[in-house]
Design a protein around this motif. Sequence first.
Motif, short mmCIF file in Angstrom:
data_model
loop_
_atom_site.label_atom_id
_atom_site.label_comp_id
_atom_site.label_asym_id
_atom_site.label_seq_id
_atom_site.Cartn_x
_atom_site.Cartn_y
_atom_site.Cartn_z
N PRO A 1 -21.93 -8.58 13.00
CA PRO A 1 -22.59 -7.68 12.03
C PRO A 1 -24.08 -7.97 11.94
CG PRO A 1 -21.29 -9.35 10.90
CD PRO A 1 -21.03 -9.54 12.35
N SER A 2 -24.88 -6.94 11.65
CA SER A 2 -26.34 -7.14 11.65
C SER A 2 -26.85 -7.78 10.37
CB SER A 2 -27.05 -5.80 11.87
OG SER A 2 -26.76 -4.94 10.79
N GLY A 3 -26.06 -7.77 9.32
CA GLY A 3 -26.52 -8.38 8.08
C GLY A 3 -25.45 -8.41 7.02
N GLY A 4 -25.83 -8.89 5.85
CA GLY A 4 -24.88 -8.99 4.74
C GLY A 4 -24.08 -10.27 4.80
N ARG A 5 -23.21 -10.45 3.79
CA ARG A 5 -22.46 -11.70 3.71
C ARG A 5 -20.99 -11.50 4.03
NH1 ARG A 5 -21.67 -15.30 -1.62
NH2 ARG A 5 -21.21 -17.28 -0.61
N VAL B 1 -35.27 -15.96 6.48
CA VAL B 1 -34.06 -15.58 7.21
C VAL B 1 -33.15 -14.71 6.34
CG1 VAL B 1 -31.99 -16.52 8.32
CG2 VAL B 1 -34.21 -17.53 8.77
N GLU B 2 -33.09 -15.00 5.06
CA GLU B 2 -32.28 -14.16 4.15
C GLU B 2 -32.78 -12.71 4.17
OE1 GLU B 2 -31.93 -15.64 0.18
OE2 GLU B 2 -30.65 -17.30 0.76
N THR B 3 -34.09 -12.56 4.25
CA THR B 3 -34.65 -11.20 4.28
C THR B 3 -34.26 -10.47 5.57
OG1 THR B 3 -36.51 -12.07 3.06
CG2 THR B 3 -36.81 -9.90 4.00
N VAL B 4 -34.34 -11.20 6.71
CA VAL B 4 -34.02 -10.57 8.00
C VAL B 4 -32.57 -10.08 8.01
CG1 VAL B 4 -33.79 -10.98 10.49
CG2 VAL B 4 -35.69 -12.00 9.23
N PHE B 5 -31.65 -10.92 7.50
CA PHE B 5 -30.22 -10.60 7.60
C PHE B 5 -29.65 -10.00 6.30
CE2 PHE B 5 -30.88 -13.72 10.95
CZ PHE B 5 -30.23 -13.11 12.00
N SER B 6 -30.51 -9.56 5.42
CA SER B 6 -30.07 -9.02 4.12
C SER B 6 -29.04 -9.95 3.47
CB SER B 6 -29.44 -7.63 4.29
OG SER B 6 -30.24 -6.83 5.07
N TRP B 7 -29.27 -11.22 3.55
CA TRP B 7 -28.38 -12.23 2.98
C TRP B 7 -28.71 -12.32 1.48
CZ3 TRP B 7 -24.37 -14.59 5.26
CH2 TRP B 7 -23.81 -15.70 4.64
N PRO B 8 -27.74 -12.03 0.62
CA PRO B 8 -28.09 -11.85 -0.81
C PRO B 8 -28.25 -13.15 -1.60
CG PRO B 8 -25.76 -11.43 -0.45
CD PRO B 8 -26.31 -11.80 0.88
#
Lengths: 289, 334
Positions: free
Chosen positions: B163-167, B277-284
């Motif tokens: 997946p490209s992003g999120g948790r 890195v959280e911004t790149v992968f939309s890591w909340p």
Amino acid sequence: MRRMKTDSLELLRRIVANLKCLFGGSAFLLIFLIAVCAPFISPFDPLEQHLLDTLRPPGFTNAAASTYLLGTDNLGRDVLSRLIHGSRISILIGVATVGVAGSVGVLLGIISGYYRRIVDELIMRLVDVTLSFPTILLALAIMAFLGFGLVNLIISLTVTRWLTFCRVVRATTLSLMGHDFIEAARAMGATDLRIMLREILPNCLAPILVIATFEMALVIIFEASLSFLGIGVEPGTPSWGGMLNEGRNYMMQNWWLATFPGAAIFVCVLSINLLGDGLRDTLDPRLKR
Amino acid sequence: MYVYIAKRVVQMIPVLFGVTFIIFFLLHLLPGNPAEVLLGPDATDEQVREMEHALGLDQPLYAQYGKFIGRLLRGNLGESIRFRRPVTELLREKFPVTIELTAAAMMVIIVISLPVGIACAVRRDSIFDHLGMAASIAGVSIANFWLGIMAILLFAGALGVLPSGGRISSDVAIYGLTGFYFLDYVMKGDWYGLVDAFKHILMPALTLGIGFSAISVRIVRASMLEVLAREYIVTARSKGLAEKVVVYIHALKNAMIPIITVIGLQLGILLGGVIVVETVFSWPGIGSLLITGITSRDYVLVQGAVLFFAFLRIGINLLTDLSYALLDPRIKYH
């Protein structure tokens, strides 16, 4: 005088003979020249929008479809021209930040190591406090309150990058303090300022030069990171990090928007790191390991 | 030992105060009025004055700082302007999200840097050593956010395997037991959820870990080289011990102390990388929260998040310091 000239030539010969210095230095020199000559060598104005030619693929992948060697972005701006002009921002911020942060750090480092006691305590506590913040975080916080812009970016990065200079110069100063030449200078009536500038500073130049190269590489990455987060230079200004930020929404279908600016950052930082590595091997062989 | 710990904790207090001082005065002395920023360019002078009064900005600086410290000591970081919720609550919610990613990146660092660093040191000046050092210098030179973008283009875009992003995927159950998804899925025995969480964390953890591994490889190598040159290693070899025993039992054990210290300190530095890195992968996580705070001019949230990261880093450095003293019996607790 003649001896000094011979020593300098010998040092220069050793630096040039070091492959890392040679490759890194040459690549960096080339990027520097590109930055200086940007207005003359870029094929288009980096801000000019060709609205009929948006998101064109790189010319080398399909020469018939595109006259833009590295393609265009979502506003039809030429990626190559923006990359060439982006080198100016990276190098300008790198040189300016290292210049200012280096001057502040070296000055405080010498003062700290020379006077010791309460002055040293105060400066070192300031270092401890500043070190408590991850660099990017402190720079982000400062930018959040100062706002966009080149000067603000240099200020925020300077606040976070003077520490290494200060610590290393302080350590070198402390190690020099017991030496006879310092005592001799003092016995001859030299003032504190003269001892610091004429006796201690020249002996700190080698580590300062090595740190300056590594710091410059770090600053370029931090600048790109801040611009990528949208908190760096003014939006629209051609900077490598900013290009990556602007291309984020389109990169899945248009790979060149993300690939080339990142590759430019990589090549530039790699050249500086190679140069720094080579300089360290040459100027301080004890650290070669 | 307890005296040493107490002494280190006491030494931390002025640093903690220094951190609060810098954050507070950064906000109050830099150009720009938070009240004006909050209200926007169309606000009247009267509205600005009212907002200044509401935020307590019309009081003397020392009084504001005193109130700020008083609230801080009670664990109150104020209320977020954007989310209308206490900042402490937001940070508590996001804490496991960021820590899970940081821990995964830490594992990447250990898995890469230990074997590569040791192998480079044992085979010093071999092709492997040169390749390892070249990879290390290249790794240090890559901006981690670009590495992340390239990974997304390749693994999420071209290959479509991650997946490209999120948790977590939207169709996977969330249990909310501990806030750490891995732990939650193991506790519930939900293997589908665990695999999904693993797929989501893989790219951000690798992106964050690879750059730091490049630095750690050099440190492991240098530390091992130093130990391998010691006399007791020469003695071990002259006794005819197998090379594996010399390297892994005699050398590595002694080289581990500085390595653990440096890896511990890396953890503090990782916290800076995690924001990008959280911004790149939309890591909340807290990094994304901080960026939201900055873009929405929520200075209360920014102040709280920055303080949180700084305190966390100071805490990690203290623990690293203590573990160093604990691991090396030669260190006396002065």
